[in-house]
Design an enzyme around this catalytic site. Sequence first.
Site, PDB file in Angstrom:
ATOM      1  N   HIS A  65       0.847  -1.173  -0.028  1.00 46.80           N
ATOM      2  CA  HIS A  65      -0.093  -0.146   0.096  1.00 46.80           C
ATOM      3  C   HIS A  65       1.055   1.360   0.070  1.00 46.80           C
ATOM      4  CE1 HIS A  65      -3.626  -1.943   1.649  1.00 46.80           C
ATOM      5  NE2 HIS A  65      -3.942  -1.979   0.254  1.00 46.80           N
ATOM      6  N   ASP A  67       1.055   4.196   1.238  1.00 47.54           N
ATOM      7  CA  ASP A  67       1.811   4.791   2.557  1.00 47.54           C
ATOM      8  C   ASP A  67       2.792   4.074   3.349  1.00 47.54           C
ATOM      9  OD1 ASP A  67      -0.490   2.937   2.973  1.00 47.54           O
ATOM     10  OD2 ASP A  67      -0.755   3.756   5.286  1.00 47.54           O
TER      11      ASP A  67
END
Length: 295
Positions: A65, A67
């Site tokens: 992901h 982040d």
Amino acid sequence: MSTRELIVLGTAGAVPTRRRNHNGYLLRWGGQAILFDPGEGTQRQMAHAGASATELHWLCVTHFHGDHSLGVPGIVQRLGRDGVPHDVHAVFPAAGAEYWTRLRYATSYYGSANIVEHPVDGPGATLPGDGFTITALPLEHSIPTYGYRVAEPDGRTFLPDRLRAHGISGAAVRELSGALLEDCTVPRPGQKVAFVMDTRLCDNVFALADGVDMLVIESTYLDSELDQATERGHLTARQAGEVARACGVKTLVLTHFSERYGESDDPLFLDQAGFPGAILAHDLDRIPLPARRTR
């Protein structure tokens, strides 16, 4: 003993905020460093923290992901630009190898980074480092995700008074064995750190955290969002505290906070974790590893 500390480069969840950068955690372990989950902006946060690409020896990505991984291109390019001469070991979920390749070769850059890839799959793996091991275990998130455990081997600490009592000094100390070694030393457990991101509660969360000196763990939500946390594969602050208590953790570091929470909510995370001395991480915090345990 050489410096062992956690430098927090970012503490936001999916969306960075004015006061929280995307994820990024630099574990200094003597003369080398392990970088976990470099999110967007990690390279600049390292500059603010006085950290250098030349100290990086390991790069560990829990999952792909954004982040947790959008800082990879900048880090890889910096390794090449700075001419880092040693190997940098990259650990990541094998199921995300396509994303890793895209990130590693995202743009043209100067120099060549010496990256040794370690894709992990299935039940995980334990990889040998210089004076420690890194164990990756699968977690339960919406995509393949692994947590990490850094562990130093157990050793023994010499007792000066016992050595003097036996008239042992100098080079003879290194030759001790058997009953004499037992009498002149005490066990010294190796230091251990666990890094747990983006997962709902599962057995491997507890396996990673078992008996560690420091647990760096996501606490994305408060109790009011428990159902959402479970549905999306995340932990609450209360669950993070429960893990720390069950596992005999020495220092608990809470991080990876949803952007929905503001500064006024900070005390609630610590209250709900309910763990004495828990640390609510902020960007650019420096957290030393606690003193060694004794048996």
